[in-house]
Each structure stands twice: as structure tokens, then as C-alpha cells.
Design an enzyme around this catalytic site. Structure first.
Site, PDB file in Angstrom:
ATOM      1  N   GLY A  79      -3.890  -9.337   2.177  1.00 41.07           N
ATOM      2  CA  GLY A  79      -5.264  -9.674   1.802  1.00 41.07           C
ATOM      3  C   GLY A  79      -5.460  -9.738   0.301  1.00 41.07           C
ATOM      4  N   CYS A  80      -4.869  -8.795  -0.403  1.00 42.00           N
ATOM      5  CA  CYS A  80      -5.027  -8.729  -1.860  1.00 42.00           C
ATOM      6  C   CYS A  80      -4.306  -9.894  -2.538  1.00 42.00           C
ATOM      7  CB  CYS A  80      -4.522  -7.391  -2.388  1.00 42.00           C
ATOM      8  SG  CYS A  80      -5.472  -6.017  -1.704  1.00 42.00           S
TER       9      CYS A  80
END
Length: 148
Positions: A42-43
């Protein structure tokens, strides 16, 4: 921190160990985005969205600064691996995440732990919070579009 609050002058140390001051960005809008961890799916999607639209963000008057509790070395690898054109603050002492209220209890697989809530603060040219994109609102793959 809430809309209308002034962000702190000292934001912390970046990936090179340099102090980052809000006054260095006077006259520019700042995208101060907090994320949980370098090199997680996600990051990485979020950072790459901001990287891919970096020129558009700059044209719109924004500067991008990422913040996580990872250390400088981790940030250097993350920047290098994904060719990130913006600075990352290594908030290892958790000063900024606590100041902005994004260090909180999280739950995963039935286990509770402390971590960073994925949150973006849009600061105006005077360093005042103009808009907050909350953890529920952040779309990692289209984050730059959400800002623009």
C-alpha cells in the site's frame, strides 16, 4: 492537528539526516503524507502515485513530504528502489506522528499494535492545515488525483 491549525516549524530529519523546516516551503502548498512503512504494498502504491504525478503536483504549487517512523537508511532504500523525487522524514522518535494524531492503536489478524494511520495533511502557503485526507478516504493507487 485539525483544519485551521498551523503545522510545527521543525518537521524532523529527512533521509539524509537533514533537519526539515516548514519555513523552507513558504509560498508553496505542502502535501504532508503519513504512511505506515517503507516498501509495503500500500505504501509503495501511494508513493508511486505521488511520484508519477509529481510534475502535475508541482505545477499546481504543491511540494510533497512523506513521513513514517522508519529510519533514514530504510527511507534511502525506498527512495532509491522507487525513484521517489521527494523527501521522506524519518520520524523514529514518533514526535511528528504523535503531534499530528496519526500514531494510534491498529488491529490486524485479531492482534492490536501501535502504528501510523495513513493520513494526508494539505498545508497552505502559510503552513496552515487546509484539508485532511483521512485513513478511510486515502486511495493509495490514486492518491495524487485525490490531492489535485
Amino acid at each position: 492537528m485539525n483544519v485551521g491549525d498551523k503545522a510545527p516549524e521543525l518537521l524532523g530529519k529527512n533521509e539524509k539526516g537533514e533537519d526539515i523546516f516548514l519555513s523552507s516551503y513558504k509560498g508553496k502548498k505542502v502535501v504532508l503524507y503519513f504512511y505506515p512503512k517503507d516498501n509495503t504494498s500500500g505504501c509503495t502504491a501511494q508513493a508511486c502515485s505521488l511520484r508519477d504525478s509529481y510534475d502535475d503536483l508541482r505545477k499546481a504549487g504543491y511540494e510533497v513530504i512523506g513521513v513514517s517512523v522508519d529510519d533514514e537508511k530504510s527511507h534511502q532504500k525506498f527512495i532509491e528502489k522507487h525513484a521517489l523525487p521527494f523527501t521522506l522524514i524519518a520520524d523514529t522518535e514518533k514526535k511528528l506522528v504523535e503531534q499530528f494524531g496519526v500514531w494510534a492503536e491498529k488491529k490486524m489478524y485479531g492482534r492490536s499494535y501501535m502504528g501510523t494511520l495513513r493520513t494526508t495533511f494539505i498545508l497552505n502557503e502559510e503552513g496552515v492545515i487546509e484539508r485532511i485526507i483521512t485513513p478511510k478516504e486515502v486511495s493509495t493507487k490514486e492518491h495524487a488525483q485525490q490531492i489535485l
